[in-house]
Design a protein around this motif. Structure first.
Motif, PDB file in Angstrom:
ATOM      1  N   CYS A 195      35.028  40.011  46.424  1.00 11.33           N
ATOM      2  CA  CYS A 195      33.759  39.424  46.416  1.00 11.33           C
ATOM      3  C   CYS A 195      33.889  38.064  47.083  1.00 11.33           C
ATOM      4  O   CYS A 195      34.926  37.366  46.652  1.00 11.33           O
ATOM      5  N   ARG A 197      33.251  34.103  47.039  1.00 11.74           N
ATOM      6  CA  ARG A 197      32.979  33.293  45.714  1.00 11.74           C
ATOM      7  C   ARG A 197      31.601  32.817  45.538  1.00 11.74           C
ATOM      8  O   ARG A 197      31.040  32.623  44.651  1.00 11.74           O
ATOM      9  N   SER A 198      30.796  32.696  46.667  1.00 11.76           N
ATOM     10  CA  SER A 198      29.695  31.996  46.596  1.00 11.76           C
ATOM     11  C   SER A 198      28.789  32.965  46.647  1.00 11.76           C
ATOM     12  O   SER A 198      27.316  32.869  46.159  1.00 11.76           O
ATOM     13  N   ALA A 199      28.972  34.239  46.639  1.00 10.48           N
ATOM     14  CA  ALA A 199      28.111  35.228  46.639  1.00 10.48           C
ATOM     15  C   ALA A 199      27.292  35.603  45.106  1.00 10.48           C
ATOM     16  O   ALA A 199      27.945  35.257  44.249  1.00 10.48           O
ATOM     17  N   ASP A 200      26.095  36.040  45.086  1.00  6.67           N
ATOM     18  CA  ASP A 200      25.404  36.249  44.075  1.00  6.67           C
ATOM     19  C   ASP A 200      26.262  37.333  43.144  1.00  6.67           C
ATOM     20  O   ASP A 200      26.011  36.977  42.070  1.00  6.67           O
ATOM     21  N   ARG A 201      26.450  38.223  43.967  1.00  3.59           N
ATOM     22  CA  ARG A 201      27.119  39.147  43.133  1.00  3.59           C
ATOM     23  C   ARG A 201      28.629  38.890  42.280  1.00  3.59           C
ATOM     24  O   ARG A 201      28.719  39.262  41.313  1.00  3.59           O
ATOM     25  N   GLN A 203      28.806  35.762  41.144  1.00  3.75           N
ATOM     26  CA  GLN A 203      28.444  35.293  39.888  1.00  3.75           C
ATOM     27  C   GLN A 203      28.196  36.285  38.740  1.00  3.75           C
ATOM     28  O   GLN A 203      28.457  36.112  37.572  1.00  3.75           O
ATOM     29  N   PHE A 204      27.324  37.319  39.370  1.00  2.00           N
ATOM     30  CA  PHE A 204      27.054  38.317  38.197  1.00  2.00           C
ATOM     31  C   PHE A 204      28.176  39.135  37.707  1.00  2.00           C
ATOM     32  O   PHE A 204      28.221  39.189  36.520  1.00  2.00           O
ATOM     33  N   LYS A 206      30.917  37.795  37.267  1.00  2.00           N
ATOM     34  CA  LYS A 206      32.112  36.768  36.465  1.00  2.00           C
ATOM     35  C   LYS A 206      31.233  36.792  35.215  1.00  2.00           C
ATOM     36  O   LYS A 206      31.817  36.780  34.204  1.00  2.00           O
ATOM     37  N   GLN A 207      30.068  36.992  35.051  1.00  5.58           N
ATOM     38  CA  GLN A 207      29.269  36.872  33.762  1.00  5.58           C
ATOM     39  C   GLN A 207      29.451  38.024  33.085  1.00  5.58           C
ATOM     40  O   GLN A 207      29.761  38.034  31.682  1.00  5.58           O
TER      41      GLN A 207
END
Length: 244
Positions: A195, A197-201, A203-204, A206-207
């Motif tokens: 993915c 690093r800046s993609a919304d996916r 971030q999802f 990582k959470q």
């Protein structure tokens, strides 16, 4: 000490939150649990299974090797059959220990050096086939191979006298979700690798990864507490209780 009601409630909550953890997720160790060092005739079950499976296989393989390569002779044909079983255990032992490492702290500490023991046995068997040619030594090595490679994984002992089948079930179910959460962590790390690093996916993911890491740490701590409540974590504590 964790009480049965606490363990049942903990697992019930996890099953509601993560039902996938309890489906097609198998732990290949601790299938049979026994109290103390010896639990009457129950202790013989893994050895009977080992004899039925692996001694029979070694005899069949030995006969095949002898018929396929008559120049080997009977001893070397049988020795190579035993060596093949030893190599099989050497192949699967690290996989089972990998499960232990991420699902049972105490058992991993006890059995993490099993591959080294099997490696030593394999080396001795190779020397026996090539130079020593001792049937007695081969029998002893085969006995230790089944002990380290099968019986000690199949059977988990040193449980306390008050422990019962329901507590064994709680412990095994906790280990299942420990290993499931570890596998999910690996899967998410693999997905994150591909993915941006800046993609919304990303971030999802990582959470979600952080949540699973917390779940794995929580369940590993709980599994260790269950072990301390239901069993002797080592031989010394078991002997100390016997001496009281």
């Amino acid at each position: 000490m964790i009480k049965d009601k606490q363990a049942a409630l903990f697992l019930e909550q996890l099953k509601l939150l993560h039902p996938a953890a309890f489906k097609r997720n198998y732990i290949f160790y601790g299938m049979m649990k026994t109290k103390g060092m010896l639990d009457e005739l129950k202790e013989l079950i893994p050895w009977i299974l080992a004899a039925m499976i692996f001694v029979s296989i070694s005899m069949s393989l030995g006969a095949y090797f002898q018929s396929a390569w008559p120049h080997l002779g009977k001893f070397r044909a049988e020795g190579l059959a035993v060596l093949a079983i030893m190599l099989f255990f050497m192949l699967i032992a690290p996989l089972i220990i990998k499960q232990m490492k991420h699902s049972s702290i105490s058992l991993y500490k006890q059995l993490c050096n099993t591959p080294l023991k099997l490696a030593g046995i394999i080396l001795l068997q190779a020397l026996n086939i090539a130079y020593i040619e001792s049937g007695f030594l081969q029998s002893v090595l085969f006995f230790f191979t089944m002990s380290f490679g099968f019986v000690r994984f199949y059977k988990e002992n040193l449980f306390r006298e008050h422990s019962d089948n329901l507590q064994f079930h709680y412990l095994q179910e906790t280990r299942r979700i420990c290993f499931w959460s570890y596998k999910q962590i690996l899967r998410l790390k693999f997905q994150l690798f591909f993915c941006k690093r800046s993609a919304d996916r990303a971030q999802f993911l990582k959470q979600k990864l952080k949540q699973l890491q917390e779940l794995h740490a929580q369940t590993m701590r709980f599994e260790n507490q269950l072990c301390k409540s239901f069993k002797h974590t080592n031989l010394d504590t078991y002997l100390d209780e016997l001496m009281k």
